[in-house]
Design a protein around this motif. Sequence first.
Motif, PDB file in Angstrom:
ATOM      1  N   VAL A 129       0.798  -1.225   0.000  1.00 57.79           N
ATOM      2  CA  VAL A 129       0.000   0.000   0.000  1.00 57.79           C
ATOM      3  C   VAL A 129       0.834   1.282   0.000  1.00 57.79           C
ATOM      4  O   VAL A 129       0.289   2.367  -0.114  1.00 57.79           O
ATOM      5  CB  VAL A 129      -1.003   0.032   1.186  1.00 57.79           C
ATOM      6  N   GLY A 130       2.130   1.163   0.130  1.00 56.52           N
ATOM      7  CA  GLY A 130       2.980   2.347   0.169  1.00 56.52           C
ATOM      8  C   GLY A 130       3.135   2.867   1.589  1.00 56.52           C
ATOM      9  O   GLY A 130       2.676   2.237   2.544  1.00 56.52           O
ATOM     10  N   ASP A 166      -0.241  17.389  -4.221  1.00 60.08           N
ATOM     11  CA  ASP A 166      -1.592  17.192  -3.692  1.00 60.08           C
ATOM     12  C   ASP A 166      -2.488  16.605  -4.779  1.00 60.08           C
ATOM     13  O   ASP A 166      -3.307  15.721  -4.522  1.00 60.08           O
ATOM     14  CB  ASP A 166      -2.190  18.529  -3.214  1.00 60.08           C
ATOM     15  N   GLY A 167      -2.299  17.102  -6.005  1.00 60.83           N
ATOM     16  CA  GLY A 167      -3.098  16.629  -7.137  1.00 60.83           C
ATOM     17  C   GLY A 167      -2.900  15.147  -7.415  1.00 60.83           C
ATOM     18  O   GLY A 167      -3.841  14.444  -7.785  1.00 60.83           O
ATOM     19  N   GLU A 168      -1.672  14.672  -7.225  1.00 65.28           N
ATOM     20  CA  GLU A 168      -1.400  13.240  -7.433  1.00 65.28           C
ATOM     21  C   GLU A 168      -2.114  12.405  -6.374  1.00 65.28           C
ATOM     22  O   GLU A 168      -2.724  11.368  -6.678  1.00 65.28           O
ATOM     23  CB  GLU A 168       0.114  12.973  -7.398  1.00 65.28           C
ATOM     24  N   HIS A 169      -2.057  12.838  -5.118  1.00 66.49           N
ATOM     25  CA  HIS A 169      -2.770  12.119  -4.047  1.00 66.49           C
ATOM     26  C   HIS A 169      -4.272  12.121  -4.326  1.00 66.49           C
ATOM     27  O   HIS A 169      -4.947  11.110  -4.171  1.00 66.49           O
ATOM     28  CB  HIS A 169      -2.487  12.777  -2.692  1.00 66.49           C
ATOM     29  N   LYS A 215      -9.158   9.329  -5.850  1.00 58.93           N
ATOM     30  CA  LYS A 215     -10.396   9.425  -6.623  1.00 58.93           C
ATOM     31  C   LYS A 215     -10.586   8.226  -7.559  1.00 58.93           C
ATOM     32  O   LYS A 215     -11.675   7.669  -7.644  1.00 58.93           O
ATOM     33  CB  LYS A 215     -10.366  10.717  -7.436  1.00 58.93           C
ATOM     34  N   THR A 216      -9.518   7.835  -8.231  1.00 57.15           N
ATOM     35  CA  THR A 216      -9.661   6.818  -9.278  1.00 57.15           C
ATOM     36  C   THR A 216      -9.308   5.393  -8.844  1.00 57.15           C
ATOM     37  O   THR A 216      -9.831   4.444  -9.422  1.00 57.15           O
ATOM     38  CB  THR A 216      -8.798   7.156 -10.510  1.00 57.15           C
ATOM     39  N   GLY A 217      -8.437   5.259  -7.847  1.00 52.11           N
ATOM     40  CA  GLY A 217      -8.049   3.933  -7.397  1.00 52.11           C
ATOM     41  C   GLY A 217      -7.338   3.125  -8.467  1.00 52.11           C
ATOM     42  O   GLY A 217      -7.182   3.569  -9.609  1.00 52.11           O
ATOM     43  N   MET A 251      -6.381  -0.753  -4.439  1.00 48.39           N
ATOM     44  CA  MET A 251      -6.715   0.577  -3.911  1.00 48.39           C
ATOM     45  C   MET A 251      -8.102   0.960  -4.434  1.00 48.39           C
ATOM     46  O   MET A 251      -8.304   1.127  -5.627  1.00 48.39           O
ATOM     47  CB  MET A 251      -5.649   1.586  -4.357  1.00 48.39           C
ATOM     48  N   PRO A 252      -9.085   1.090  -3.498  1.00 46.07           N
ATOM     49  CA  PRO A 252     -10.448   1.386  -3.940  1.00 46.07           C
ATOM     50  C   PRO A 252     -10.563   2.735  -4.644  1.00 46.07           C
ATOM     51  O   PRO A 252      -9.750   3.635  -4.430  1.00 46.07           O
ATOM     52  CB  PRO A 252     -11.242   1.403  -2.633  1.00 46.07           C
TER      53      PRO A 252
END
Length: 132
Positions: free
Chosen positions: A81-82, A94-97, A102-104, A108-109
């Motif tokens: 999971v990192g 922040d945009g990458e997180h 958002k997309t999973g 990762m859901p």
Amino acid sequence: MMRTMKLLFVSSLFLLLSATLVAQTKPWVVPANFKSMKNPIATSDVSIKAGQALYVKTCAACHGKTGIGDGPKAKSLKTTVGDFSKAVSQNQTDGEHFYKTKTGRGDMPKYEGKMSDEDIWNIVNYVRTLKK
Ligand code: HEC
């Protein structure tokens, strides 16, 4: 018969190995428009508190209370999971997180449709406090 069994065994081992390799090495590419996206919610005690409550309820099961990836569910996943405490995660924008949440992908859901954008940005602000 023995020959077929052996062949089956060898090919399933090979499949398992390649699946593991792919899972660990495939980079998660974030589109440029998300990567450069500015967090619309300035960090603040209110935002961090809101993010923390959501994180504990929704994310900690896999990512762990302190974000190091030791949540109780993490062991049963195929993918690691990192670690949110490390530079490899904190150096992402922040945009990458936001995009990844958002997309999973795979284990990762995907939280799009389950969580508002505002909630996700609050979590991003909270995850910044997990840096070591
Ligand atoms: C069921 C387990 C699970 C839950 C619950 C979960 N995650 Fe994840 N998460 C993962 C896995 C597995 C990965 C690695 C995916 C990959 O690399 O393909 C991941 C990766 C990520 C990443 C990318 C990390 C990096 O360093 O690139 C972010 C960001 C993230 N998760 C945020 C969240 C947030 C925020 C929540 C809660 C809203 C959450 N996750 C809930 C399993 C989970």
